[in-house]
Design a protein around this motif. Structure first.
Motif, PDB file in Angstrom:
ATOM      1  N   GLU A   1       0.948  -1.426   0.154  1.00 50.80           N
ATOM      2  CA  GLU A   1       0.127   0.019   0.046  1.00 50.80           C
ATOM      3  C   GLU A   1       0.851   1.328   0.022  1.00 50.80           C
ATOM      4  O   GLU A   1       1.697   1.448   0.792  1.00 50.80           O
ATOM      5  CB  GLU A   1      -0.817  -0.169   1.048  1.00 50.80           C
ATOM      6  CG  GLU A   1      -1.777   1.142   1.305  1.00 50.80           C
ATOM      7  CD  GLU A   1      -2.515   1.350   2.320  1.00 50.80           C
ATOM      8  OE1 GLU A   1      -3.519   2.184   2.442  1.00 50.80           O
ATOM      9  OE2 GLU A   1      -2.342   0.270   3.419  1.00 50.80           O
TER      10      GLU A   1
ATOM     11  N   ILE B   1       1.912   4.638   0.955  1.00 49.43           N
ATOM     12  CA  ILE B   1       1.197   5.258   2.141  1.00 49.43           C
ATOM     13  C   ILE B   1       2.056   6.737   2.106  1.00 49.43           C
ATOM     14  O   ILE B   1       1.306   7.593   2.785  1.00 49.43           O
ATOM     15  CB  ILE B   1       1.552   4.708   3.422  1.00 49.43           C
ATOM     16  CG1 ILE B   1       3.218   4.313   3.621  1.00 49.43           C
ATOM     17  CG2 ILE B   1       0.936   3.517   3.751  1.00 49.43           C
ATOM     18  CD1 ILE B   1       3.506   3.895   4.926  1.00 49.43           C
TER      19      ILE B   1
ATOM     20  N   ASN C   1      -3.621   3.482  -2.492  1.00 53.40           N
ATOM     21  CA  ASN C   1      -3.898   2.313  -3.092  1.00 53.40           C
ATOM     22  C   ASN C   1      -2.500   1.193  -2.831  1.00 53.40           C
ATOM     23  O   ASN C   1      -1.591   1.662  -2.862  1.00 53.40           O
ATOM     24  CB  ASN C   1      -4.092   2.398  -4.729  1.00 53.40           C
ATOM     25  CG  ASN C   1      -5.551   3.201  -4.921  1.00 53.40           C
ATOM     26  OD1 ASN C   1      -6.595   2.871  -4.408  1.00 53.40           O
ATOM     27  ND2 ASN C   1      -5.395   4.535  -5.581  1.00 53.40           N
ATOM     28  N   PHE C   2      -2.955  -0.032  -3.510  1.00 51.75           N
ATOM     29  CA  PHE C   2      -2.074  -0.989  -3.469  1.00 51.75           C
ATOM     30  C   PHE C   2      -1.235  -0.987  -4.797  1.00 51.75           C
ATOM     31  O   PHE C   2      -1.839  -0.775  -5.878  1.00 51.75           O
ATOM     32  CB  PHE C   2      -2.595  -2.502  -3.199  1.00 51.75           C
ATOM     33  CG  PHE C   2      -2.671  -2.821  -1.947  1.00 51.75           C
ATOM     34  CD1 PHE C   2      -3.783  -2.475  -1.249  1.00 51.75           C
ATOM     35  CD2 PHE C   2      -1.854  -3.693  -1.301  1.00 51.75           C
ATOM     36  CE1 PHE C   2      -3.980  -2.676   0.116  1.00 51.75           C
ATOM     37  CE2 PHE C   2      -1.881  -3.922  -0.052  1.00 51.75           C
ATOM     38  CZ  PHE C   2      -2.917  -3.502   0.828  1.00 51.75           C
TER      39      PHE C   2
ATOM     40  N   LYS D   1      -0.893  -0.171 -10.775  1.00 48.16           N
ATOM     41  CA  LYS D   1      -1.939  -0.387  -9.666  1.00 48.16           C
ATOM     42  C   LYS D   1      -2.143  -1.884  -9.426  1.00 48.16           C
ATOM     43  O   LYS D   1      -2.049  -2.687 -10.558  1.00 48.16           O
ATOM     44  CB  LYS D   1      -3.491   0.190  -9.935  1.00 48.16           C
ATOM     45  CG  LYS D   1      -4.237   0.252  -8.727  1.00 48.16           C
ATOM     46  CD  LYS D   1      -5.562   0.723  -9.057  1.00 48.16           C
ATOM     47  CE  LYS D   1      -6.383   0.744  -7.895  1.00 48.16           C
ATOM     48  NZ  LYS D   1      -7.674   1.400  -8.143  1.00 48.16           N
TER      49      LYS D   1
ATOM     50  N   SER E   1      -5.851  -5.146  -4.150  1.00 50.47           N
ATOM     51  CA  SER E   1      -5.587  -5.482  -2.668  1.00 50.47           C
ATOM     52  C   SER E   1      -5.557  -7.003  -2.069  1.00 50.47           C
ATOM     53  O   SER E   1      -6.687  -7.498  -2.682  1.00 50.47           O
ATOM     54  CB  SER E   1      -6.440  -4.810  -1.881  1.00 50.47           C
ATOM     55  OG  SER E   1      -6.350  -5.157  -0.336  1.00 50.47           O
TER      56      SER E   1
END
Length: 121
Positions: free
Chosen positions: A36, A38, A85-86, A113, A116
């Motif tokens: 993810e 962050i 997002n992951f 992208k 998840s």
């Protein structure tokens, strides 16, 4: 005596050029990480560099810190859009870094992208 100083200056210039060329063009490792996204931010007092973090665990205990060079504007824009997002990133690890490149030795070259693993869509 002038020839001696000229040779010393030429040798120092050659060694410095070879060192920078080696650090820039010869990677220590290359790889892929996912997690993810962050954080992505431009930071620094005089020379601004792009720095980011990817959480690779549920609790955020494993954090992958990375840098992005300014000559990859599409990667920077993609990271900004994918914040939270992951993602899956491809990176190059260098032997050393310089203050105008970034804080870490890991430089992102590609981002995409990813779904998840914790939430099914």
């Amino acid at each position: 005596m002038k020839k001696f100083f000229l040779y010393v200056i030429l040798l120092a210039t050659l060694v410095t050029t070879l060192y920078f060329t080696f650090v820039y063009y010869v990677p220590y490792s290359e790889g892929v990480r996912s997690g993810e996204l962050i954080k992505i931010s431009k930071k620094g007092y005089v020379i601004k560099t792009w720095e980011g973090e990817i959480s690779q665990g549920i609790s955020g205990a494993q954090v992958f810190q990375f840098s992005v060079m300014d000559n990859h504007p599409t990667v920077i824009d993609s990271l900004k859009k994918l914040q939270g997002n992951f993602v899956k990133v491809e990176y190059v690890e260098r032997y050393r870094t310089f203050f105008w490149w970034g804080d870490t030795r890991y430089f992102i070259t590609k981002v995409e992208k990813e779904s998840s693993p914790y939430f099914r869509e």
